[in-house]
Design a protein around this motif. Sequence first.
Motif, PDB file in Angstrom:
ATOM      1  N   ALA A 857      11.973 -18.754   6.395  1.00 40.82           N
ATOM      2  CA  ALA A 857      11.082 -17.614   6.151  1.00 40.82           C
ATOM      3  C   ALA A 857      11.501 -16.421   6.991  1.00 40.82           C
ATOM      4  CB  ALA A 857       9.639 -18.000   6.453  1.00 40.82           C
ATOM      5  N   VAL A 858      12.578 -15.752   6.563  1.00 40.36           N
ATOM      6  CA  VAL A 858      13.012 -14.569   7.297  1.00 40.36           C
ATOM      7  C   VAL A 858      12.692 -13.262   6.558  1.00 40.36           C
ATOM      8  CG1 VAL A 858      14.843 -15.762   8.555  1.00 40.36           C
ATOM      9  CG2 VAL A 858      15.363 -14.723   6.356  1.00 40.36           C
ATOM     10  N   ASP A 859      12.574 -13.343   5.244  1.00 41.13           N
ATOM     11  CA  ASP A 859      12.333 -12.127   4.459  1.00 41.13           C
ATOM     12  C   ASP A 859      11.053 -12.246   3.638  1.00 41.13           C
ATOM     13  OD1 ASP A 859      14.641 -11.075   5.476  1.00 41.13           O
ATOM     14  OD2 ASP A 859      15.873 -11.470   3.717  1.00 41.13           O
ATOM     15  N   SER A 860      10.040 -12.836   4.205  1.00 44.34           N
ATOM     16  CA  SER A 860       8.792 -13.066   3.477  1.00 44.34           C
ATOM     17  C   SER A 860       8.015 -11.767   3.336  1.00 44.34           C
ATOM     18  CB  SER A 860       7.946 -14.107   4.213  1.00 44.34           C
ATOM     19  OG  SER A 860       8.685 -15.293   4.403  1.00 44.34           O
ATOM     20  N   SER A 861       7.400 -11.582   2.179  1.00 41.68           N
ATOM     21  CA  SER A 861       6.715 -10.317   1.913  1.00 41.68           C
ATOM     22  C   SER A 861       5.217 -10.464   1.691  1.00 41.68           C
ATOM     23  CB  SER A 861       7.335  -9.645   0.684  1.00 41.68           C
ATOM     24  OG  SER A 861       7.143 -10.436  -0.480  1.00 41.68           O
ATOM     25  N   SER A 862       4.680 -11.674   1.788  1.00 48.47           N
ATOM     26  CA  SER A 862       3.272 -11.865   1.422  1.00 48.47           C
ATOM     27  C   SER A 862       2.325 -11.110   2.343  1.00 48.47           C
ATOM     28  CB  SER A 862       2.920 -13.353   1.409  1.00 48.47           C
ATOM     29  OG  SER A 862       3.175 -13.951   2.660  1.00 48.47           O
ATOM     30  N   SER A 863       2.702 -10.945   3.615  1.00 42.76           N
ATOM     31  CA  SER A 863       1.809 -10.205   4.519  1.00 42.76           C
ATOM     32  C   SER A 863       1.683  -8.750   4.097  1.00 42.76           C
ATOM     33  CB  SER A 863       2.333 -10.286   5.962  1.00 42.76           C
ATOM     34  OG  SER A 863       3.608  -9.681   6.065  1.00 42.76           O
ATOM     35  N   GLY A 864       2.716  -8.204   3.481  1.00 42.04           N
ATOM     36  CA  GLY A 864       2.638  -6.849   2.959  1.00 42.04           C
ATOM     37  C   GLY A 864       1.923  -6.782   1.630  1.00 42.04           C
ATOM     38  N   ALA A 865       2.091  -7.839   0.814  1.00 36.99           N
ATOM     39  CA  ALA A 865       1.483  -7.837  -0.514  1.00 36.99           C
ATOM     40  C   ALA A 865      -0.037  -7.764  -0.445  1.00 36.99           C
ATOM     41  CB  ALA A 865       1.923  -9.091  -1.284  1.00 36.99           C
ATOM     42  N   VAL A 866      -0.630  -8.449   0.530  1.00 37.00           N
ATOM     43  CA  VAL A 866      -2.095  -8.460   0.597  1.00 37.00           C
ATOM     44  C   VAL A 866      -2.639  -7.069   0.900  1.00 37.00           C
ATOM     45  CG1 VAL A 866      -2.128 -10.883   1.300  1.00 37.00           C
ATOM     46  CG2 VAL A 866      -2.176  -9.113   3.055  1.00 37.00           C
ATOM     47  N   MET A 867      -1.875  -6.274   1.650  1.00 39.97           N
ATOM     48  CA  MET A 867      -2.332  -4.935   1.986  1.00 39.97           C
ATOM     49  C   MET A 867      -2.251  -3.974   0.801  1.00 39.97           C
ATOM     50  SD  MET A 867      -3.223  -5.181   5.115  1.00 39.97           S
ATOM     51  CE  MET A 867      -2.974  -6.183   6.577  1.00 39.97           C
ATOM     52  N   VAL A 868      -1.448  -4.330  -0.189  1.00 40.22           N
ATOM     53  CA  VAL A 868      -1.211  -3.447  -1.324  1.00 40.22           C
ATOM     54  C   VAL A 868      -2.195  -3.708  -2.456  1.00 40.22           C
ATOM     55  CG1 VAL A 868       0.540  -2.771  -3.024  1.00 40.22           C
ATOM     56  CG2 VAL A 868       1.220  -3.287  -0.690  1.00 40.22           C
ATOM     57  N   MET A 869      -2.863  -4.848  -2.431  1.00 44.31           N
ATOM     58  CA  MET A 869      -3.712  -5.239  -3.565  1.00 44.31           C
ATOM     59  C   MET A 869      -4.728  -4.189  -3.996  1.00 44.31           C
ATOM     60  SD  MET A 869      -4.539  -9.288  -3.728  1.00 44.31           S
ATOM     61  CE  MET A 869      -5.405  -9.112  -5.273  1.00 44.31           C
ATOM     62  N   PRO A 870      -5.324  -3.424  -3.078  1.00 44.39           N
ATOM     63  CA  PRO A 870      -6.301  -2.430  -3.550  1.00 44.39           C
ATOM     64  C   PRO A 870      -5.733  -1.416  -4.531  1.00 44.39           C
ATOM     65  CG  PRO A 870      -6.593  -2.810  -1.215  1.00 44.39           C
ATOM     66  CD  PRO A 870      -5.341  -3.545  -1.615  1.00 44.39           C
ATOM     67  N   SER A 871      -4.420  -1.142  -4.460  1.00 46.94           N
ATOM     68  CA  SER A 871      -3.779  -0.172  -5.346  1.00 46.94           C
ATOM     69  C   SER A 871      -4.611   1.103  -5.379  1.00 46.94           C
ATOM     70  CB  SER A 871      -3.582  -0.781  -6.740  1.00 46.94           C
ATOM     71  OG  SER A 871      -2.844   0.080  -7.572  1.00 46.94           O
ATOM     72  N   CYS A 872      -5.013   1.552  -6.570  1.00 49.76           N
ATOM     73  CA  CYS A 872      -5.775   2.801  -6.679  1.00 49.76           C
ATOM     74  C   CYS A 872      -7.265   2.543  -6.860  1.00 49.76           C
ATOM     75  CB  CYS A 872      -5.239   3.628  -7.839  1.00 49.76           C
ATOM     76  SG  CYS A 872      -5.150   2.734  -9.404  1.00 49.76           S
ATOM     77  N   TYR A 873      -7.710   1.337  -6.488  1.00 48.41           N
ATOM     78  CA  TYR A 873      -9.083   0.939  -6.760  1.00 48.41           C
ATOM     79  C   TYR A 873      -9.908   0.810  -5.486  1.00 48.41           C
ATOM     80  CZ  TYR A 873      -6.709  -0.180 -11.097  1.00 48.41           C
ATOM     81  OH  TYR A 873      -5.946  -0.104 -12.229  1.00 48.41           O
ATOM     82  N   SER A 874     -11.208   0.777  -5.694  1.00 52.31           N
ATOM     83  CA  SER A 874     -12.148   0.684  -4.581  1.00 52.31           C
ATOM     84  C   SER A 874     -12.980  -0.583  -4.728  1.00 52.31           C
ATOM     85  CB  SER A 874     -13.068   1.912  -4.567  1.00 52.31           C
ATOM     86  OG  SER A 874     -14.000   1.821  -3.520  1.00 52.31           O
ATOM     87  N   CYS A 875     -13.112  -1.310  -3.634  1.00 49.14           N
ATOM     88  CA  CYS A 875     -13.970  -2.491  -3.583  1.00 49.14           C
ATOM     89  C   CYS A 875     -14.477  -2.586  -2.144  1.00 49.14           C
ATOM     90  CB  CYS A 875     -13.210  -3.752  -3.984  1.00 49.14           C
ATOM     91  SG  CYS A 875     -14.185  -5.274  -3.884  1.00 49.14           S
ATOM     92  N   PRO A 876     -15.758  -2.791  -1.921  1.00 49.01           N
ATOM     93  CA  PRO A 876     -16.274  -2.766  -0.544  1.00 49.01           C
ATOM     94  C   PRO A 876     -15.922  -3.990   0.279  1.00 49.01           C
ATOM     95  CG  PRO A 876     -18.049  -3.237  -2.091  1.00 49.01           C
ATOM     96  CD  PRO A 876     -16.840  -2.908  -2.916  1.00 49.01           C
ATOM     97  N   ASN A 877     -15.607  -5.104  -0.375  1.00 50.73           N
ATOM     98  CA  ASN A 877     -15.437  -6.350   0.376  1.00 50.73           C
ATOM     99  C   ASN A 877     -14.152  -7.076  -0.054  1.00 50.73           C
ATOM    100  OD1 ASN A 877     -18.201  -6.264   1.659  1.00 50.73           O
ATOM    101  ND2 ASN A 877     -18.794  -6.346  -0.505  1.00 50.73           N
ATOM    102  N   TRP A 878     -13.287  -7.311   0.937  1.00 45.58           N
ATOM    103  CA  TRP A 878     -11.995  -7.943   0.676  1.00 45.58           C
ATOM    104  C   TRP A 878     -11.743  -9.067   1.685  1.00 45.58           C
ATOM    105  CZ3 TRP A 878      -8.647  -6.139  -3.199  1.00 45.58           C
ATOM    106  CH2 TRP A 878      -8.930  -4.872  -3.734  1.00 45.58           C
ATOM    107  N   GLU A 879     -11.107 -10.110   1.186  1.00 44.41           N
ATOM    108  CA  GLU A 879     -10.525 -11.124   2.071  1.00 44.41           C
ATOM    109  C   GLU A 879      -9.313 -11.692   1.348  1.00 44.41           C
ATOM    110  OE1 GLU A 879     -12.885 -14.155   4.383  1.00 44.41           O
ATOM    111  OE2 GLU A 879     -11.695 -15.498   3.094  1.00 44.41           O
ATOM    112  N   VAL A 880      -8.156 -11.208   1.719  1.00 41.62           N
ATOM    113  CA  VAL A 880      -6.926 -11.598   1.034  1.00 41.62           C
ATOM    114  C   VAL A 880      -5.991 -12.210   2.066  1.00 41.62           C
ATOM    115  CG1 VAL A 880      -5.104 -10.877  -0.535  1.00 41.62           C
ATOM    116  CG2 VAL A 880      -7.254  -9.607  -0.487  1.00 41.62           C
TER     117      VAL A 880
END
Length: 1313
Positions: A857-880
Motif C-alpha cells: 500500500a504505497v499509492d493508495s487513494s482511498s483517504s483522498g476519495a472520501v474527502m471528494v464524495m461531497p462533490s457539488c452537493y450539500s449534506c449536513p451529516n457525513w461519515e465516510v
Amino acid sequence: MEYLLRTFFYRDEQQASTENNAMAETVKLTINGQQYEVDPATPPSTRLVDFLHEKHLSGTHVTCYQGGCGACTVVASFADPDTGTKNTHSINSCLAPLLGCNDWEITTVEGLGNRHDGYHVIQERLAEYSGTQCGYCSPGMVMNMYGLTQSNSSWSPSEVEQHLDGNLCRCTGYRPILDAFKSITVQDIEDSHVVRCPNTGQACRGRCAAEKVKVPLSNKKPVTTQVQANGVVWHQPASLQDLYGILAGLTEGTSYRFVCGDTAQAVYYSGSFDVYIYTRHIPELSRVAQAEDGVVFGANVSISRVMEELETVSEGRSGYDYAKELVKNWHRVASTSVRNLGSWAGNLGMKLTHREFPSDIFINLLGAGAVITTALPNGSTSTHTLEELLELDLQKERRVILEMRLPPMADNVKFRVFKVMGRTTNTHAFVNAAMTFNVDEASAHTVIGKPLIVYGGINPTFVRASATEAALEGKSLEDEGVLQAAMQALANEVKPDNLPQDPAPEYRLSVAQTLLYKMVLGIVGDAAAATVTSGATDLERPLSSGQQTYDQNTETWPLGKPIPKLEARMQCAGEAEYVNTMAAASEELFGMFVTATQANAHIASVDPSAALAMPDVVAFVGVDDIKGVNNIMAFAWPTPQPLFPKDRVSYYGQPIGLVVTKNRGAAYGAREAVKVTYDDIQPPVLTIEEALQKPPIKDDPFVQGDVQAGFAASTHIFEGAMSRDGQYHFHMESQSCLVVPTDIGMDVYASTQWASETQRAIGQVLGIADNTINVTVKRLGGAFGAKIDQCNIVTTAAAVAAQKVRKPVRVALDLDANMTIIGWREPYLCTYKVGVDDAGVLQAIQATLTCDSGYVAVDSSSSGAVMVMPSCYSCPNWEVTPQVVLTNTACNTWCRTPGTVEGIIFMENILEHVAEELSMDPLELRRKNLMPDGGTRPLNKGMIRLRSLIAGREAKWLPDSLTVPRNLISGMIDQILTSADVEHRKQLVAEFNQKNLWKKRGLSVMPMLWPYAVPMKAPFNAMVSVNARDGTVVVSHGGTELGQGINTKVAQCAAYELGIPLDMVAVRPSNTHVNANSDVTGGSQGSDVACFSVSQACKKLRSRLDAAKEDLGLTDASWPEIVLAAFNKGVDICERYVNGWDEVKPYPVFGVACTEVELDVLTGQFLVLRTDILEDAGKSISPLVDVGQVEGAYVMGQGLFTVEKPLFDSATGRKVTDGTWYYTPPAAQDIPVDFRVSLLHDAPNPVGVQSSKVTGEPALCLAFAVVMALRQAVASARRDAGVTSWFQMDTPLTVDNLQRLCLVESSRLVVNV
C-alpha cells in the motif's frame, strides 16, 4: 500468453557465425527511396520494424508487437505476382516478416516530411488540428492516413473513420485526429511536397503510388529463392511446382510453416521451425477470378482484396447480394492494416491450428458455402467444405490451401453473419455466427429444408448447431412454439467453455440464442410485432462529428491563443525523441526482467547459471547486487516497496532479477533460462471481496455532523453498494530507461513524471550520493500516473545493472511485461447508507470506500476519495471511512484523477439510487441538493501532509475545510439544458423506449465539482534564460511534458510576461540539476505550477529589463536591442524561480456533461450517440490544449467505465489481460458519435495561475454520465421484463455485464408480444 516476437536481430540461440550461412538470393528492399540489403544472418522471425530501427528510422514506433495499436504503421508497395499490378497499402511493420519484404518499397514517416525539407500535408494537418498530444501514436496515425490516400483514388469521411480502425490513442480522444484527416482532400495530396518519392528517390509532387501501376512482368517476374541461416531455411517459391517440390523434399520430422502476411503472430507466438515457406510470390495463389460457378480467390489474397472484390460482385453480379454481409462484417475483423497484410487462408490456417480461435472468416465462409481447394505435394487436388477442412491435418499431410470459391446464393436464401465483441473495431469476437435459411415467405415464413446455423466462440469443438437446425427444418418461423423449441435445442447443444479471458458461459449461450432470434426477426419482418422488430438490426454507427467552443481572449495573446502544441509537427513527423527511440550509447547493453511465475510463494532458489552460459549474456542482477537500500520509494514515503523480493514473491509477474545481454533478442532466451524454484505456494488473493476475509487497513474517516441523528431525521433510508474495477494506463510508450555511467556518476534518461524522485530512488538503491545522478527528461509518450513512482522499478533496476557491469544499460518493457509488472488503477468497492426526507433532500450519508492497493500500500487513494464524495452537493451529516486491502497483484498506482473519480462517481451512484427509489427525476434531485454559494468542502489533509513532507516541508497546520465562494453548477446546468436541448431529447428517448423492446436509449445530465488541491509546498524549479545576441529565450522547468501541453502553456506564459512573440521562446528538457527538487507532474498540478513559476521568473526578468530600458533611454528599441544593451551593462538576463509555500492556490473545477446512449438489449453492445461537455477552465492559457485534455480525459473515462476490464487466472494469479488481444481501450469508433465540448464563457479564476483552471483530469469523472445513461436504458429493459426495483450496476459495463442486467431470457424471445 507470450505474444512478443523474440527477435530484434537475435541471431538464433546458438549464435552461429555468419560464415556457416548460405544465401541463394539476397533480400533487398527500398525504404524511402533508398535500397537496403538484409543481413544474411537474419532469422525468419525478424519483423520489418526491427530492421527499420536498426537503420535508425526510429519514427516508426512500437507499443504492442501484436498489430493491435497501429504505432508501427508504414506504407508498403509490392507487385501482385499474378497481375503485375503494384499494390500500395498501410501495414503493421511489427507483423510483416522482414525476409518476406524482398523487392518491397516501404515508406515510413521519415519519407513524408521533416523540419528541414518541409512537412507533408498529412503531418501538417494533424498538427494544426491538435491531433497529437504525447505524440507516440502520431507517426502511425499519419502513415495510416497516407496509406489510404495512396491506395484509393478518392476517399470519403466515412472511409477515413473506417481506415483508422487499428490505431490507438490514449491522449486525444480521437476527435481531432478524425477531423484532421477528414479535412484532407485529393487535391491536398496532389499538391503536397514529398521529401523523397518511394519510386524515384527524388523530391516529387503528386500521387504516383496511388495509381494501380502495372509493373512489367519481364522485370518483376518472381524467382524461387532460398535463404539459409543457422540451420533454418527460408524458402520463397515462385510457382506451385516449386512449392510442391519443397514440400515433397522435407525429411521426416522436419517442422515447417507457411508464411504470407504472418499476421497470426499477433495472436499466437508460433515458436521456431526448421523450414519457413513464404508463398506470397506464387502467381496462382494471388489469383482473383470470376468463374461460372463462383468467385475464386487464391490462398494469398489479402482479406482487404477479398472485400474489395466482394463489394464489386455484390453490385454487379446476380446471386451475390449476400456478399455485402461479408464485407460489412469483415470491416470488424482485425484492422485495415492487418487485413491489408493478412490473407484469408492464413486466417483459416490459424483456426485449423488453434481450434479455440474465434475466426470470423471461418464462420462467415462456412455460412456462405465456400469451397476450399487444397493440394498434396504430388500436385493432386481436393475440394472441401469448411467443416471438412476442419477435420484434416494439413500439417501432417503437407497439404497446402490453394484457393476458395464463393458460389452464388439464390434470392430466396436469407444469409446473415454476426459478431459480438467488446468494442466496435479491432477485437476478437466473444461470439460470432453465420446463418443461412431458405424460406417460403408466402407460407408463414416456413423454412425449406434444413437451415445452416454455425457459431464461433463457444468452445474449441463446437461449430454447427445441428439439433437447432433440425428443430427449424420445415417449420414456420412465425410459430412461437417453433421458435421456443429451437431456443431449447440450442440451449441443449451449446456448451460454452469457462476460461478467465472469456465472458461467462451463461452470456455466450444467451447471445447464441439472441443471434438466432435476430436472424428470425430479420426474416419475418413486418409479421413480427412492431415493438420487437428493431431487435433484428445491429447498431449502426453514423459518421462522427464534433464541436468545440471557447473564448478567444485576443487581448492577452499569445497567452490564451488557441495554438497547436509547440512539438506538434515534430511529433507528427516522427522526429520527436523518446527514451525508447534514443540512439544506442557506446557498448550499450539491454536488461530484461526475470519475473515470478507464482503469485504467492516462497523463493526457494534463483539459479542464473544456464543463462550466464549463453552467448551474448553478460550478467544477472538480483537482490544481492543492491548495494544501498532495497526500496524504490525515496524521501519520507511511509511504506517501502522493494525492487526485488528477498524471500517471497507477492504477485505473478513480480520482478525477481534482471538479465543483462548484448542485444534485446538474447535477453528473451536468457530470461527463460534463469531457473527459479518455489515452495510454500499459497492460493492467490485477487479481489477486494477475497481480501476482506482479513481485516482491512483503515484510515481516518471523514466525519461531519452526526450521521445517526441524520438517519433519525430521515423519512427514507437506502443501502447499497457499487464496485469499480481497475484500468491499465495504456501509455503508448512503455516504461523505459537508459542509464549511462560517466566519469562523475550516472546520466539517466528516464520516462518518468518525477525526475527528482527517480534521482533519489536510484541514489537510495545504489547507495550513492544524489549529486552523482543526473536525470534528464525530454518528453514522455504518455503516462497518466503510471510513471510517477512505479517507473522506478525500471530506473533503479537499470541503474543497479549499470553499476554492476559498468556499462550503459537500457531497460524498455514490452507491452505484456509493462501490463504485468506495473500496477494499474486501483479497483474500488463502495458500500453506503443514505438518508433523505420526503422531498429528496439529503440528511445523512454513511459509506465505506475500499481500494485494492495490490501487494503493497504505497499509492493508495482511498483517504483522498472520501474527502471528494461531497462533490457539488450539500449534506449536513457525513461519515465516510477509507480502507485499503492488499492482494496478490502488482502495486496498483496513481491513474488519472486517482481517488477523485471514485469519490465523485460513488456520490453520483448514491443520488441515482435515491432518485430511483423516490421516483424522482435524477437531475431534479441533484438540483435540490446542490451546495450553496459559500459552502465548504473538506480538505484532504492527510494527502497534503504527505505530499508536503515529500517536497521537504511539514504541513503542521491545515484548515479542516475550504470555502467555495460560488457554486457555478446551477447556471452551468441551465446552460447545457438549453445548448443540448435536453428536455426535448428526453421526450424522444422516452418515446423510443416505449416503441422498442430490444433497443433502448438513455440520456443523463451529470454535474461535478472537481477539487484542485495543490499541496502547500509543491516546488517547480524554473529557469528562464535570455540569449544576449538575439534576445531569444530558453525555458527549463521542473515539470514533465507527457502530452498535456505543459511546454506550450509555459511558452505562452513566458512570451506574454516578457512581451515577445511566441516563436522567440524555446522550452528545453527538464533535468535534476537545473530544475532540482521539483515536485511530481501529476494531479493536474504540473502545468499549473510550472506556468506559475515561469511566469514569476519572467516578471522579475521583465522588471529588470524594463528598468534597464528606462535607465539607458531605449524608448523605441526592439527587444533584442534592449537585451543586448542590458547585458553589456552587466544586467543579469537570466532568472530562476521556485514557487514558495502556499503560493499556488487550490480551487474547484466545475463541469457538466450530458450523454445519450443506445443499447442493443439482446447483445449488450451500445453506442454513445452524443456527449455535450461544459467545463469551467477559467481563462484558458491555451484553449486547443485544454479542449484536447477534456476530450481525451472523457474518452479515457468512458473506457474505464465500459470496455476496459482486468482479468486474472484465479488459479495462478496470472494477469490474462496482458496485451491488445484481451484488453481493449476505446478506439476511434467508440467515442461519442456527436462530441461537443465547450469551455465556460467569461469565467476567469481569481486565484488561478493567469486566471486559468486545470483541465487534465476533471473530465474523466464526467464520463460517468455514460454509466448513468446506460442505467436508464437498462432500467427500461428491466421494466419490460417486469422488474422495477433498484439494481446494483458495477463497472466496467462490458457487453456481457449489460446484457445480464437487461434480464434477457430465452422465453421472452418472441415474434409477437
